[in-house]
Design a protein around this motif. Structure first.
Motif, mmCIF file in Angstrom:
data_model
loop_
_atom_site.group_PDB
_atom_site.id
_atom_site.type_symbol
_atom_site.label_atom_id
_atom_site.label_comp_id
_atom_site.label_asym_id
_atom_site.label_seq_id
_atom_site.Cartn_x
_atom_site.Cartn_y
_atom_site.Cartn_z
ATOM 1 N N ARG A 39 0.837 -1.204 0.000
ATOM 2 C CA ARG A 39 0.000 0.000 0.000
ATOM 3 C C ARG A 39 0.874 1.257 0.000
ATOM 4 N NH1 ARG A 39 -2.669 -3.971 -0.158
ATOM 5 N NH2 ARG A 39 -2.154 -3.601 -2.300
ATOM 6 N N TRP A 40 1.960 1.221 0.787
ATOM 7 C CA TRP A 40 2.874 2.364 0.865
ATOM 8 C C TRP A 40 3.412 2.687 -0.525
ATOM 9 C CZ3 TRP A 40 7.636 4.257 -0.117
ATOM 10 C CH2 TRP A 40 8.083 5.325 0.650
ATOM 11 N N HIS A 41 3.868 1.674 -1.236
ATOM 12 C CA HIS A 41 4.430 1.881 -2.576
ATOM 13 C C HIS A 41 3.363 2.299 -3.583
ATOM 14 C CE1 HIS A 41 8.587 0.863 -1.842
ATOM 15 N NE2 HIS A 41 8.157 -0.096 -1.055
ATOM 16 N N GLU A 42 2.169 1.738 -3.463
ATOM 17 C CA GLU A 42 1.080 2.158 -4.351
ATOM 18 C C GLU A 42 0.743 3.634 -4.139
ATOM 19 O OE1 GLU A 42 -1.503 -1.867 -5.187
ATOM 20 O OE2 GLU A 42 -2.150 -0.542 -3.576
ATOM 21 N N LEU A 43 0.684 4.040 -2.872
ATOM 22 C CA LEU A 43 0.379 5.443 -2.586
ATOM 23 C C LEU A 43 1.493 6.346 -3.103
ATOM 24 C CD1 LEU A 43 -1.458 7.571 -1.437
ATOM 25 C CD2 LEU A 43 -0.543 7.078 0.843
ATOM 26 N N ARG A 44 2.720 5.913 -2.983
ATOM 27 C CA ARG A 44 3.831 6.684 -3.539
ATOM 28 C C ARG A 44 3.633 6.874 -5.049
ATOM 29 N NH1 ARG A 44 10.215 5.044 -3.543
ATOM 30 N NH2 ARG A 44 10.729 6.847 -2.280
ATOM 31 N N GLN A 45 3.242 5.819 -5.729
ATOM 32 C CA GLN A 45 3.011 5.915 -7.174
ATOM 33 C C GLN A 45 1.875 6.882 -7.494
ATOM 34 O OE1 GLN A 45 2.371 1.830 -8.256
ATOM 35 N NE2 GLN A 45 4.552 1.462 -8.665
ATOM 36 N N LEU A 46 0.812 6.836 -6.702
ATOM 37 C CA LEU A 46 -0.318 7.744 -6.934
ATOM 38 C C LEU A 46 0.086 9.201 -6.726
ATOM 39 C CD1 LEU A 46 -3.112 5.635 -5.225
ATOM 40 C CD2 LEU A 46 -2.892 6.103 -7.678
ATOM 41 N N LEU A 47 0.866 9.458 -5.681
ATOM 42 C CA LEU A 47 1.317 10.830 -5.435
ATOM 43 C C LEU A 47 2.283 11.291 -6.521
ATOM 44 C CD1 LEU A 47 1.779 10.739 -1.566
ATOM 45 C CD2 LEU A 47 -0.018 11.915 -2.847
ATOM 46 N N ASN A 48 3.158 10.403 -6.971
ATOM 47 C CA ASN A 48 4.075 10.758 -8.051
ATOM 48 C C ASN A 48 3.323 11.006 -9.357
ATOM 49 O OD1 ASN A 48 6.472 10.819 -6.621
ATOM 50 N ND2 ASN A 48 6.867 8.647 -6.925
ATOM 51 N N LYS A 49 2.248 10.270 -9.568
ATOM 52 C CA LYS A 49 1.422 10.502 -10.765
ATOM 53 C C LYS A 49 0.781 11.889 -10.702
ATOM 54 C CE LYS A 49 -2.431 8.594 -13.367
ATOM 55 N NZ LYS A 49 -3.482 7.582 -13.392
ATOM 56 N N TRP A 50 0.300 12.278 -9.518
ATOM 57 C CA TRP A 50 -0.273 13.608 -9.321
ATOM 58 C C TRP A 50 0.809 14.667 -9.560
ATOM 59 C CZ3 TRP A 50 -1.350 16.050 -3.937
ATOM 60 C CH2 TRP A 50 -1.972 17.289 -4.086
ATOM 61 N N ASP A 51 1.968 14.503 -8.910
ATOM 62 C CA ASP A 51 3.153 15.353 -9.115
ATOM 63 C C ASP A 51 2.805 16.836 -9.169
ATOM 64 O OD1 ASP A 51 5.862 15.943 -9.513
ATOM 65 O OD2 ASP A 51 5.729 15.641 -11.682
ATOM 66 N N PHE A 52 2.197 17.343 -8.096
ATOM 67 C CA PHE A 52 1.730 18.729 -8.091
ATOM 68 C C PHE A 52 2.857 19.748 -8.186
ATOM 69 C CE2 PHE A 52 2.187 17.559 -3.656
ATOM 70 C CZ PHE A 52 2.845 18.642 -3.102
ATOM 71 N N ILE A 53 4.082 19.358 -7.886
ATOM 72 C CA ILE A 53 5.218 20.270 -8.032
ATOM 73 C C ILE A 53 5.766 20.205 -9.458
ATOM 74 C CG2 ILE A 53 7.568 20.801 -7.263
ATOM 75 C CD1 ILE A 53 6.842 19.695 -4.550
ATOM 76 N N GLY A 54 5.638 19.038 -10.086
ATOM 77 C CA GLY A 54 6.147 18.867 -11.435
ATOM 78 C C GLY A 54 7.604 18.448 -11.490
ATOM 79 N N VAL A 55 8.061 17.700 -10.471
ATOM 80 C CA VAL A 55 9.475 17.311 -10.416
ATOM 81 C C VAL A 55 9.704 15.807 -10.500
ATOM 82 C CG1 VAL A 55 10.128 19.362 -9.097
ATOM 83 C CG2 VAL A 55 9.460 17.271 -7.878
ATOM 84 N N PHE A 56 8.642 15.016 -10.588
ATOM 85 C CA PHE A 56 8.813 13.566 -10.597
ATOM 86 C C PHE A 56 9.615 13.124 -11.814
ATOM 87 C CE2 PHE A 56 7.286 9.405 -12.160
ATOM 88 C CZ PHE A 56 7.837 8.618 -11.167
ATOM 89 N N ASP A 57 10.593 12.269 -11.549
ATOM 90 C CA ASP A 57 11.383 11.634 -12.599
ATOM 91 C C ASP A 57 11.637 10.204 -12.131
ATOM 92 O OD1 ASP A 57 13.753 10.538 -13.919
ATOM 93 O OD2 ASP A 57 13.971 12.530 -14.809
ATOM 94 N N PRO A 58 11.167 9.202 -12.869
ATOM 95 C CA PRO A 58 11.291 7.818 -12.409
ATOM 96 C C PRO A 58 12.731 7.350 -12.268
ATOM 97 C CG PRO A 58 10.496 7.897 -14.672
ATOM 98 C CD PRO A 58 10.506 9.300 -14.161
ATOM 99 N N GLU A 59 13.669 8.056 -12.876
ATOM 100 C CA GLU A 59 15.077 7.680 -12.785
ATOM 101 C C GLU A 59 15.804 8.375 -11.641
ATOM 102 O OE1 GLU A 59 16.494 5.338 -14.752
ATOM 103 O OE2 GLU A 59 14.508 5.040 -15.638
ATOM 104 N N THR A 60 15.429 9.615 -11.351
ATOM 105 C CA THR A 60 16.231 10.398 -10.405
ATOM 106 C C THR A 60 15.468 10.987 -9.227
ATOM 107 O OG1 THR A 60 15.919 12.430 -11.690
ATOM 108 C CG2 THR A 60 17.842 11.074 -12.235
#
Length: 122
Positions: free
Chosen positions: A39-60
């Motif tokens: 669940r923790w990892h799923e929620l992390r993915q959901l928040l990264n998908k939202w990415d309200f700051i616009g900084v998510f990068d799956p590599e870095t």
């Protein structure tokens, strides 16, 4: 004999999830650590998908929103409704990140999170 090294990311996640989060998740099903970690990892993915700051990068950059995971899991596990989750999603970016977010956007994300939680807690 070689000393066993802990995964620093997993150790950090468990520390972030300690205390009140474990208490909130203490119902029988939630004592399954594998289930909780998933669940923790799923929620992390959901928040990264939202990415309200616009900084998510799956590599870095995958951990920008990790500070929100434990508070959200506590709230979801406690049965807070979509309005309460939306309030957190409105307040946390302002309090922690110093920025505002669109209430319509947080309403949509709050609905997604509560729907996800109900389905995963099934």
């Amino acid at each position: 004999m070689t000393a066993m090294r802990l995964n620093p990311t997993a150790s950090r996640q468990k520390r972030m999830f300690a205390g009140a989060a474990w208490i909130a998740l203490s119902r029988a099903r939630y004592c399954d650590h594998g289930w909780v970690d998933h669940r923790w990892h799923e929620l992390r993915q959901l928040l990264n998908k939202w990415d309200f700051i616009g900084v998510f990068d799956p590599e870095t950059n995958t951990d920008e929103y990790d500070c929100m995971i434990s508070p959200l899991l506590r709230r979801l596990a406690a049965g807070e409704d979509t309005d309460a989750i939306q309030q957190f999603l409105n307040d946390e970016p302002a309090d922690h990140f110093g920025m505002s977010v669109d209430p319509d956007e947080t309403n949509l994300v709050a609905e997604q999170l509560t729907t996800w939680w109900r389905a995963s807690a099934g």
